[in-house]
Design a protein around this motif. Sequence first.
Motif, PDB file in Angstrom:
ATOM      1  N   TYR A  15     -11.089  -1.633 -11.845  1.00 55.10           N
ATOM      2  CA  TYR A  15     -11.385  -2.070 -10.487  1.00 55.10           C
ATOM      3  C   TYR A  15     -12.551  -3.045 -10.514  1.00 55.10           C
ATOM      4  O   TYR A  15     -13.288  -3.124 -11.500  1.00 55.10           O
ATOM      5  CB  TYR A  15     -11.776  -0.875  -9.601  1.00 55.10           C
ATOM      6  CG  TYR A  15     -10.676   0.121  -9.390  1.00 55.10           C
ATOM      7  CD1 TYR A  15      -9.815   0.001  -8.312  1.00 55.10           C
ATOM      8  CD2 TYR A  15     -10.490   1.175 -10.267  1.00 55.10           C
ATOM      9  CE1 TYR A  15      -8.794   0.912  -8.106  1.00 55.10           C
ATOM     10  CE2 TYR A  15      -9.476   2.091 -10.083  1.00 55.10           C
ATOM     11  CZ  TYR A  15      -8.627   1.957  -8.989  1.00 55.10           C
ATOM     12  OH  TYR A  15      -7.620   2.857  -8.800  1.00 55.10           O
ATOM     13  N   ILE A  95     -11.479  -3.751  -5.250  1.00 48.70           N
ATOM     14  CA  ILE A  95     -10.119  -4.273  -5.425  1.00 48.70           C
ATOM     15  C   ILE A  95      -9.566  -3.845  -6.775  1.00 48.70           C
ATOM     16  O   ILE A  95     -10.302  -3.512  -7.691  1.00 48.70           O
ATOM     17  CB  ILE A  95     -10.049  -5.813  -5.297  1.00 48.70           C
ATOM     18  CG1 ILE A  95     -10.915  -6.495  -6.353  1.00 48.70           C
ATOM     19  CG2 ILE A  95     -10.417  -6.258  -3.907  1.00 48.70           C
ATOM     20  CD1 ILE A  95     -10.707  -7.978  -6.441  1.00 48.70           C
ATOM     21  N   ASN A  96      -8.250  -3.872  -6.878  1.00 46.73           N
ATOM     22  CA  ASN A  96      -7.546  -3.546  -8.108  1.00 46.73           C
ATOM     23  C   ASN A  96      -6.348  -4.464  -8.205  1.00 46.73           C
ATOM     24  O   ASN A  96      -5.613  -4.583  -7.247  1.00 46.73           O
ATOM     25  CB  ASN A  96      -7.103  -2.096  -8.077  1.00 46.73           C
ATOM     26  CG  ASN A  96      -6.248  -1.704  -9.256  1.00 46.73           C
ATOM     27  OD1 ASN A  96      -6.200  -2.394 -10.254  1.00 46.73           O
ATOM     28  ND2 ASN A  96      -5.562  -0.595  -9.132  1.00 46.73           N
TER      29      ASN A  96
END
Length: 140
Positions: A15, A95-96
């Motif tokens: 992440y 975010i990923n």
Amino acid sequence: NSNAKRMEDKNIKEYEISFLLISPEAEKELADVLVKHGAEVFYKKPAAELHLAYKIKKHASAYFGFYHFRIGPEAIKGVSDALGLKSGVLRFLIINPPVKLVSTPAPVSGQQTPVRAERKSVAPILSNEALSEKLEEILK
């Protein structure tokens, strides 16, 4: 027991968290939350001061930085909830997947090869009359 450990490793994902902080000291609060929830930080862009386009919680400037880390997806909610309670954290976004870090080799001085620009083929520009004549010719 090692089988369970392998299953856990498969659930680990990467992440990126980007953040705005009130002060540079608040970065320690953020790092502590990540460690407490079992995150393994593998890249840090330390917070640097910037002026905000608009005020956030009455602050005209903040400290922006980001980390890349690995953690199980089930722990993300805990991280998010804990950071929401930290007074030093103005905003954050997780975010990923993160953008992959790419290391490019530095050019060796004196041994640069010239780059040749290739010309793209461009269709000739036709006037409306010439275009109409060409279309009629094709349609015959």
